[in-house]
Design a protein around this motif. Sequence first.
Motif, PDB file in Angstrom:
ATOM      1  N   GLU A   8      28.375  28.185  24.692  1.00  0.00           N
ATOM      2  CA  GLU A   8      28.570  27.662  26.045  1.00  0.00           C
ATOM      3  C   GLU A   8      28.850  26.158  26.020  1.00  0.00           C
ATOM      4  N   LEU A   9      28.161  25.451  25.140  1.00  0.00           N
ATOM      5  CA  LEU A   9      28.385  24.013  24.997  1.00  0.00           C
ATOM      6  C   LEU A   9      29.799  23.750  24.478  1.00  0.00           C
ATOM      7  N   LYS A  11      32.409  25.708  24.908  1.00  0.00           N
ATOM      8  CA  LYS A  11      33.318  25.999  26.021  1.00  0.00           C
ATOM      9  C   LYS A  11      33.369  24.830  27.009  1.00  0.00           C
ATOM     10  N   LYS A  12      32.198  24.264  27.315  1.00  0.00           N
ATOM     11  CA  LYS A  12      32.153  23.140  28.260  1.00  0.00           C
ATOM     12  C   LYS A  12      32.907  21.934  27.697  1.00  0.00           C
ATOM     13  N   ALA A  13      32.685  21.650  26.436  1.00  0.00           N
ATOM     14  CA  ALA A  13      33.337  20.484  25.820  1.00  0.00           C
ATOM     15  C   ALA A  13      34.857  20.664  25.773  1.00  0.00           C
ATOM     16  N   SER A  15      36.632  22.322  27.835  1.00  0.00           N
ATOM     17  CA  SER A  15      37.218  22.343  29.186  1.00  0.00           C
ATOM     18  C   SER A  15      36.838  21.094  29.981  1.00  0.00           C
ATOM     19  N   ASP A  16      36.239  20.119  29.319  1.00  0.00           N
ATOM     20  CA  ASP A  16      35.848  18.881  29.990  1.00  0.00           C
ATOM     21  C   ASP A  16      37.084  18.165  30.537  1.00  0.00           C
ATOM     22  N   ARG A  22      37.794  16.631  24.721  1.00  0.00           N
ATOM     23  CA  ARG A  22      38.454  17.861  24.253  1.00  0.00           C
ATOM     24  C   ARG A  22      39.037  17.632  22.860  1.00  0.00           C
TER      25      ARG A  22
END
Length: 193
Positions: A8-9, A11-13, A15-16, A22
């Motif tokens: 999840e981390l 994915k967040k990074a 899509s930041d 990115r």
Amino acid sequence: QEDPKAFELLKKALSDPYQGLRQLTLDGLDMKEESIRKAAEPLIHQIAQNEKDPLVTASAISLLGSYRKNEYRPLFEQKINDSSYSVSGAALEALQLLDPEAASRAVQKIKGQPLKGRLLSSSLAIMMGSGEESFFDEIVGAYGKMPLSQEKFDLTLKLCDLISKTNDLGKVKNGIDKITAFREGIPEQFGIR
């Protein structure tokens, strides 16, 4: 074993909103670790297709190329025509990993266009790797016009290899002259001359 929180981390990074994060995330992926390669693949593919920043796109395409999957070939072939030299060069390199002959044909199609940056160095590397003497004059001319850069330094050994395979003394002299001019253009503080 995949850690759901780590995924999840990731994915967040990726899509930041900040392109620097990115880029940093893509650069930091340990692609030797199979669980990371597997988890990151769909995310990398999505970035390669949809990213707006050309440097992030180029990084994603390079990583996607490392999977050597034929299913990504249409994306690579499309991105060779991208307006960004970084993206098109990365796509050409990725196609080279899948199909060297297709990459050589792609270079033939684009060689009349202006080639700069990563696209130039990728195209030259592919032309040099093909060993065809018909490319010799174009390669040496493009090499001679390249600015002082790491890419030019990296291509010098390949050019030496290409020169060693030709029997045309005029071509040999022209190639050596270009390499000598490159060497002479390196500032003295680098201690190469």
